[in-house]
Write a protein that holds these residues in place. Structure first.
Motif, PDB file in Angstrom:
ATOM      1  N   ARG A 187      18.386  -8.420   8.931  1.00  0.00           N
ATOM      2  CA  ARG A 187      17.151  -9.148   8.658  1.00  0.00           C
ATOM      3  C   ARG A 187      16.652  -9.692   9.988  1.00  0.00           C
ATOM      4  O   ARG A 187      17.176 -10.671  10.514  1.00  0.00           O
ATOM      5  N   ASN A 188      15.610  -9.052  10.517  1.00  0.00           N
ATOM      6  CA  ASN A 188      15.217  -9.295  11.902  1.00  0.00           C
ATOM      7  C   ASN A 188      14.733 -10.713  12.178  1.00  0.00           C
ATOM      8  O   ASN A 188      14.641 -11.119  13.326  1.00  0.00           O
ATOM      9  N   HIS A 189      14.392 -11.467  11.123  1.00  0.00           N
ATOM     10  CA  HIS A 189      13.942 -12.829  11.377  1.00  0.00           C
ATOM     11  C   HIS A 189      15.109 -13.787  11.582  1.00  0.00           C
ATOM     12  O   HIS A 189      14.897 -14.953  11.895  1.00  0.00           O
ATOM     13  N   TRP A 190      16.344 -13.327  11.403  1.00  0.00           N
ATOM     14  CA  TRP A 190      17.503 -14.171  11.678  1.00  0.00           C
ATOM     15  C   TRP A 190      17.956 -13.949  13.107  1.00  0.00           C
ATOM     16  O   TRP A 190      18.361 -12.846  13.486  1.00  0.00           O
ATOM     17  N   GLU A 191      17.917 -15.002  13.910  1.00  0.00           N
ATOM     18  CA  GLU A 191      18.385 -14.899  15.287  1.00  0.00           C
ATOM     19  C   GLU A 191      19.904 -14.808  15.345  1.00  0.00           C
ATOM     20  O   GLU A 191      20.466 -14.222  16.257  1.00  0.00           O
ATOM     21  N   THR A 192      20.563 -15.436  14.379  1.00  0.00           N
ATOM     22  CA  THR A 192      22.018 -15.387  14.332  1.00  0.00           C
ATOM     23  C   THR A 192      22.452 -14.126  13.598  1.00  0.00           C
ATOM     24  O   THR A 192      22.003 -13.874  12.479  1.00  0.00           O
ATOM     25  N   GLU A 193      23.315 -13.332  14.208  1.00  0.00           N
ATOM     26  CA  GLU A 193      23.754 -12.097  13.559  1.00  0.00           C
ATOM     27  C   GLU A 193      25.141 -12.203  12.965  1.00  0.00           C
ATOM     28  O   GLU A 193      25.517 -11.383  12.122  1.00  0.00           O
ATOM     29  N   ASP A 194      25.934 -13.198  13.367  1.00  0.00           N
ATOM     30  CA  ASP A 194      27.290 -13.277  12.832  1.00  0.00           C
ATOM     31  C   ASP A 194      27.411 -14.187  11.616  1.00  0.00           C
ATOM     32  O   ASP A 194      28.169 -13.899  10.684  1.00  0.00           O
ATOM     33  N   PHE A 236      16.044 -20.852  17.223  1.00  0.00           N
ATOM     34  CA  PHE A 236      17.382 -20.405  16.811  1.00  0.00           C
ATOM     35  C   PHE A 236      17.904 -21.277  15.668  1.00  0.00           C
ATOM     36  O   PHE A 236      18.472 -20.779  14.689  1.00  0.00           O
ATOM     37  N   SER A 237      17.701 -22.582  15.797  1.00  0.00           N
ATOM     38  CA  SER A 237      18.148 -23.510  14.764  1.00  0.00           C
ATOM     39  C   SER A 237      17.424 -23.241  13.445  1.00  0.00           C
ATOM     40  O   SER A 237      18.035 -23.246  12.368  1.00  0.00           O
ATOM     41  N   LYS A 238      16.127 -22.997  13.525  1.00  0.00           N
ATOM     42  CA  LYS A 238      15.345 -22.699  12.324  1.00  0.00           C
ATOM     43  C   LYS A 238      15.845 -21.428  11.653  1.00  0.00           C
ATOM     44  O   LYS A 238      15.955 -21.359  10.424  1.00  0.00           O
ATOM     45  N   SER A 239      16.161 -20.416  12.456  1.00  0.00           N
ATOM     46  CA  SER A 239      16.659 -19.162  11.906  1.00  0.00           C
ATOM     47  C   SER A 239      17.997 -19.358  11.198  1.00  0.00           C
ATOM     48  O   SER A 239      18.242 -18.790  10.126  1.00  0.00           O
ATOM     49  N   THR A 240      18.868 -20.179  11.797  1.00  0.00           N
ATOM     50  CA  THR A 240      20.159 -20.476  11.175  1.00  0.00           C
ATOM     51  C   THR A 240      19.965 -21.223   9.857  1.00  0.00           C
ATOM     52  O   THR A 240      20.647 -20.948   8.860  1.00  0.00           O
ATOM     53  N   PHE A 241      19.023 -22.151   9.841  1.00  0.00           N
ATOM     54  CA  PHE A 241      18.691 -22.883   8.617  1.00  0.00           C
ATOM     55  C   PHE A 241      18.221 -21.920   7.532  1.00  0.00           C
ATOM     56  O   PHE A 241      18.657 -21.998   6.371  1.00  0.00           O
ATOM     57  N   GLU A 242      17.344 -20.988   7.884  1.00  0.00           N
ATOM     58  CA  GLU A 242      16.827 -20.019   6.911  1.00  0.00           C
ATOM     59  C   GLU A 242      17.943 -19.120   6.380  1.00  0.00           C
ATOM     60  O   GLU A 242      17.952 -18.757   5.197  1.00  0.00           O
ATOM     61  N   CYS A 243      18.879 -18.783   7.248  1.00  0.00           N
ATOM     62  CA  CYS A 243      20.023 -17.967   6.829  1.00  0.00           C
ATOM     63  C   CYS A 243      20.850 -18.712   5.790  1.00  0.00           C
ATOM     64  O   CYS A 243      21.233 -18.146   4.758  1.00  0.00           O
TER      65      CYS A 243
END
Length: 321
Positions: A187-194, A236-243
């Motif tokens: 999911r390309n909108h997630w900056e975190t991949e792990d 990055f923090s926002k992406s982690t929150f969305e994940c």
């Protein structure tokens, strides 16, 4: 134990090593893989994403020295910059091992029995889908070492707390990872991949923390999870929150959403203090949108909007790194 195995023997562990323009670090990373002592065969797939600084030459050097361990893939085109999913698909296309590990270019293993210890545990605990270890932290700018922050976690703690799992310490069952990738893709909108992988596996099975230091995590001035630019850190923090929100909804834990939102507000305040930048208006709007606004949040927004307010907090709660 030794690293010379019959090439007819099945591969027990696949190590994915991904690198791009890390000439100053990649040798140490690959040495940590090469020194592994096991009673099984393992293979490291090294993907160089069209480096221009000599990294590819180091990769070829190790492949020549340890042809039974390293299998290099030297790309002529940088796939990561395309942002179309081709980088992820190419990196995860062929994983022959029963177990999967990661060891990217800026972190490195220090325990020559890391793979053996982790495989032994997984082989004897079929209910466990993944193991991970403690680390030491190296601040690359100051060259200071710190104790690691890893600890035992599970799906619930990952959802409403911190992520204590560093990807280069993990060893997981390949079929779980492939199941994740087949179902979720990238999911390309997630900056975190792990983190999404940890959510997926920890919901399927137990995961286990091995409280031994087996590697060094390098804090760089600029990386996926660290950047001097506060706007990139906020993204990055926002992406982690969305994940986190995605997996709370996927696994019927909508009740955790307010906790996740409150934790994100606190994380944003920490970013503001440690970067000494005011993002109070963004924090206030975020809190309002996610229903976690309060008098306390408003007071902190006013407090941390000022330089002296941030300085007071930083003095009281100094950053470790």
């Amino acid at each position: 134990m030794n690293n010379q195995k019959d090439d007819r023997e099945p591969i027990m562990v696949t190590v994915l090593c991904r690198t791009y323009n890390k000439i100053e670090f990649v040798r140490q990373s690959m040495e940590g893989v090469a020194m592994q002592k096991t009673d099984f065969r393992f293979q490291a797939l090294v993907y160089d994403d069209a480096s221009t600084d000599g990294t590819a030459e180091v990769v070829k050097e190790f492949a020549d020295r340890y042809p039974d361990i390293f299998k290099p893939v030297l790309r002529k085109e940088n796939l990561f910059k395309k942002k179309d999913g081709s980088w992820e698909r190419a990196n995860n296309a062929d994983i022959p091992g029963k177990y999967l590990c990661f060891c990217d270019d800026d972190d490195y293993w220090t325990d020559s029995y890391k793979l053996q210890k982790q495989v032994d545990y997984l082989e004897s605990h079929p209910d466990c889908g993944m193991v991970y270890t403690q680390v030491r932290i190296l601040n690359q700018e100051t060259q200071q070492f710190y104790e690691g922050w890893s600890g035992q976690t599970d799906f619930e703690k990952l959802l409403t707390g911190a992520n204590p799992i560093l990807n280069f310490t993990a060893c997981m069952r390949t079929d779980y990872f492939e199941s994740y990738f087949n179902e979720m893709g990238r999911r390309n909108h997630w900056e975190t991949e792990d983190l999404p992988v940890w959510f997926y596996i920890s919901h399927l099975s137990r995961i286990h923390f091995m409280d031994e230091v087996m590697g060094v995590y390098r804090i760089l001035p600029v990386s996926w999870s660290h950047d001097k630019d506060i706007n990139k850190q906020v993204a990055f923090s926002k992406s982690t929150f969305e994940c986190r929100c995605f997996f709370a909804k996927k696994y019927d834990r909508e009740d955790a959403l307010p906790i996740i939102a409150r934790n994100e507000v606190n994380n944003l305040f920490r970013l503001s203090v440690h970067k000494d930048k005011s993002i109070s208006s963004y924090i206030y709007q975020f809190a309002k949108e996610h229903g976690v606004n309060s008098v306390g949040v408003m007071v902190k927004c006013l407090f941390y909007a000022t330089k002296w307010g941030r300085a007071y907090h930083r003095k009281k709660y100094p950053s470790l790194y």
